[in-house]
Design an enzyme around this catalytic site. Structure first.
Site, PDB file in Angstrom:
ATOM      1  N   CYS A 126      35.829  46.229  39.047  1.00 15.98           N
ATOM      2  CA  CYS A 126      37.164  46.774  38.731  1.00 15.98           C
ATOM      3  C   CYS A 126      37.719  47.618  39.871  1.00 15.98           C
ATOM      4  CB  CYS A 126      37.105  47.591  37.447  1.00 15.98           C
ATOM      5  SG  CYS A 126      35.642  48.598  37.288  1.00 15.98           S
ATOM      6  N   HIS A 234      40.896  53.697  36.416  1.00 19.86           N
ATOM      7  CA  HIS A 234      40.310  54.222  37.651  1.00 19.86           C
ATOM      8  C   HIS A 234      41.416  54.629  38.628  1.00 19.86           C
ATOM      9  CE1 HIS A 234      36.578  52.915  36.107  1.00 19.86           C
ATOM     10  NE2 HIS A 234      36.365  51.814  36.830  1.00 19.86           N
TER      11      HIS A 234
END
Ligand code: 2RA
Length: 329
Positions: A126, A234
């Site tokens: 990711c 994130h």
């Protein structure tokens, strides 16, 4: 299309089911797959109920596509078994990413590499996906020499147990721990285990996967990955040194023209990316775009994305969409 979702009851698996429905992926038969302890459970998808089956049963059902998010060991053992019956596997684990015979795909960047022969395709990590989404168009224009990245990663990247640990610590109650240390009111400078060189696997994924996706092993990358008590996505502070000089406004224009990237960079109006606002969205959000005044040809930026969506489920399903659109499955 008969589609298996392997790890259907996990965090990423649930988001894959959600995104399959949102994007109206052409599923004629859904096969939810999970570990033995979940076999027989019922899940609901698009108003219908489906019974979770075992990996062995799913292989016998010969799905055209299998979307995996079930850990590296399961993928190493079972992805080849699906491939042997003609299934195309798109895997979210790190099991196949650095295998020279396997493609590591972010559709907006390198989907054109894919062929009918690719029966096991790796979905990147990711934190790598969101970074290369912003860097790929800049690499094409200015030729990246070196990347220094610090990540501020959501606890959802660790899984349900981490989310529960934060909730328990917030409520002041005891419970199972995903982390050795408290995560509430804390920042843990470790995502995944340490390698011999003192970097974590998460940090070395950013190094190795970036070079593979951008097809350029000359790009120097160094990373520090931090876990923070956030759930939306994130965040990454990225410093990029290019071989060529650039104009910051041109950089902004290039990013604004990049599919899948949204520029939020208006300081006068305090506009910049934040995980709480990226959550549930598929774009990669870029802001705080500014020249690094400490050295030539160098840029700073801030990159935020929902790690469960573009960082995992959505990227996986975009790969599947590319395969279907180009008749590669
Ligand atoms: C993490 N990227 O955030 C890893 C795995 N999802 O922990």
């Amino acid at each position: 299309m008969r589609v298996a979702v392997v790890g259907a009851t996990g965090m990423v698996g649930e988001v894959m089911l959600q995104v399959l429905a949102e994007r109206n992926f052409p599923v004629t038969e859904l096969i939810p797959v999970a570990s033995e302890k979940s076999v027989g459970k019922e899940i609901e998808w698009k108003g219908n109920k489906y019974t979770v089956v075992s990996l062995a049963t799913a292989v016998e059902m010969k799905p055209q596509i299998a979307l995996f998010s079930a850990g590296g060991d399961t993928s190493k053992e079972w992805a080849p078994k699906f491939a042997e019956v003609g299934t195309t596997v798109i895997d979210n684990s790190s099991a196949w990413r650095m295998d020279a015979s396997k493609k590591l795909i972010v559709p907006e960047i390198n989907a054109s590499q894919l062929t009918k022969e690719d029966k096991i395709i790796a979905n990147p990590n990711c934190s790598t996906i969101q970074m290369v989404m912003a860097l790929a168009p800049l690499h094409a224009k200015y030729d990246i020499k070196r990347i220094v990245v610090s990540t501020y990663q959501s606890i959802t990247g660790t899984g349900v147990k981490a989310v529960q640990q934060l909730e328990n610590e917030y409520q002041g109650i005891q419970g199972d721990k995903a982390y050795k240390y408290p995560i509430h009111r804390n920042a843990i400078p470790q995502c995944d285990v340490f390698e011999e060189n003192g970097y974590t696997k998460e940090e070395m994924k950013l190094v190795r996967e970036t070079q593979k996706i951008l097809s350029d092993n000359t790009i120097a990358v160094t990373a520090t990955a931090i876990r923070i008590p956030v759930v939306g996505g994130h965040s990454e502070a990225v410093n990029i040194e290019f071989e060529k000089d650039f104009d910051v406004n041109e950089v902004r224009s290039i990013l604004e023209a990049t599919p899948g990237v949204t520029v939020q960079d208006d300081l006068a109006n305090y506009s910049y990316p934040m995980p709480i606002y990226a959550q549930g969205k598929d774009d990669v959000f870029v802001g705080r775009i500014r020249r690094d005044e400490s050295q030539p040809n160098t840029l700073n930026m801030w990159i935020v994305a929902d790690n469960l969506r573009k960082g995992a489920a959505t990227n996986t399903i975009q790969i599947a969409e590319y395969l279907v659109k180009n008749q590669l499955v």
